[in-house]
Design a protein around this motif. Structure first.
Motif, PDB file in Angstrom:
ATOM      1  N   ALA A  45       0.832  -1.208   0.000  1.00 16.26           N
ATOM      2  CA  ALA A  45       0.000   0.000   0.000  1.00 16.26           C
ATOM      3  C   ALA A  45       0.865   1.256   0.000  1.00 16.26           C
ATOM      4  O   ALA A  45       0.537   2.244  -0.659  1.00 16.26           O
ATOM      5  N   GLY A  46       1.973   1.227   0.723  1.00 14.60           N
ATOM      6  CA  GLY A  46       2.881   2.367   0.739  1.00 14.60           C
ATOM      7  C   GLY A  46       3.499   2.620  -0.628  1.00 14.60           C
ATOM      8  O   GLY A  46       3.669   3.770  -1.045  1.00 14.60           O
ATOM      9  N   LEU A  47       3.829   1.554  -1.342  1.00 18.22           N
ATOM     10  CA  LEU A  47       4.371   1.705  -2.695  1.00 18.22           C
ATOM     11  C   LEU A  47       3.323   2.303  -3.623  1.00 18.22           C
ATOM     12  O   LEU A  47       3.632   3.168  -4.449  1.00 18.22           O
ATOM     13  N   PHE A  48       2.079   1.863  -3.480  1.00 17.43           N
ATOM     14  CA  PHE A  48       0.996   2.465  -4.266  1.00 17.43           C
ATOM     15  C   PHE A  48       0.909   3.963  -3.982  1.00 17.43           C
ATOM     16  O   PHE A  48       0.772   4.769  -4.910  1.00 17.43           O
ATOM     17  N   PHE A 106       4.938   3.139   5.983  1.00 17.05           N
ATOM     18  CA  PHE A 106       5.893   4.234   5.947  1.00 17.05           C
ATOM     19  C   PHE A 106       7.217   3.877   5.278  1.00 17.05           C
ATOM     20  O   PHE A 106       7.984   4.772   4.931  1.00 17.05           O
ATOM     21  N   ILE A 107       7.507   2.605   5.115  1.00 16.65           N
ATOM     22  CA  ILE A 107       8.813   2.198   4.600  1.00 16.65           C
ATOM     23  C   ILE A 107       9.092   2.739   3.193  1.00 16.65           C
ATOM     24  O   ILE A 107      10.161   3.314   2.964  1.00 16.65           O
ATOM     25  N   PRO A 108       8.171   2.616   2.214  1.00 10.28           N
ATOM     26  CA  PRO A 108       8.489   3.168   0.890  1.00 10.28           C
ATOM     27  C   PRO A 108       8.697   4.692   0.901  1.00 10.28           C
ATOM     28  O   PRO A 108       9.564   5.203   0.193  1.00 10.28           O
ATOM     29  N   GLN A 109       7.930   5.409   1.724  1.00  9.58           N
ATOM     30  CA  GLN A 109       8.129   6.859   1.807  1.00  9.58           C
ATOM     31  C   GLN A 109       9.492   7.179   2.408  1.00  9.58           C
ATOM     32  O   GLN A 109      10.173   8.097   1.967  1.00  9.58           O
TER      33      GLN A 109
END
Length: 125
Positions: A45-48, A106-109
């Motif tokens: 979801a974070g990557l999206f 939060f990881i992708p951000q």
């Protein structure tokens, strides 16, 4: 905007690499499956959200170049609802860790920071 595309593509590659490692961990260590499932769901979801925000930023840049006088939205509600939906799904499923899901969002951000620094250092040399 080419830098933005490169950064988002690099973040996507790193996130997909992490997702594949988490999926391998999920397959081979049953004791940590709730945590790994939550991280996988949250990071997806974070990557999206990262990719959606980059599309919105590109659209804003095109709007600024065209000198159009219309209102523009960064899609905050869409990104918020995506995160909320993943958290609700994780809360309903008892085999998924809620805390890991929230952390995974939060990881992708957060990955955009070191990737941007690396791209900045490469462009200076």
């Amino acid at each position: 905007m080419n830098d933005l595309t490169s950064i988002v593509n690099a973040v996507s590659r790193v996130t997909i690499l992490l997702l594949s490692a988490l999926l391998l961990g999920w397959a081979f260590s049953p004791d940590y499956r709730p945590i790994l499932s939550g991280l996988i769901m949250g990071m997806a979801a974070g990557l999206f959200n990262v990719r959606f925000l980059s599309i919105k930023v590109r659209q804003l840049a095109q709007l600024a170049v065209s000198q159009d006088n219309r209102r523009y939205s960064f899609g905050f509600i869409t990104r918020l609802c995506t995160g909320f939906l993943i958290v609700v799904i994780a809360a309903k499923l008892e085999q998924v860790s809620l805390g890991a899901t929230i952390a995974g969002l939060f990881i992708p951000q957060l990955l955009t920071i070191p990737v941007s620094i690396i791209f900045g250092l490469r462009n200076n040399h």
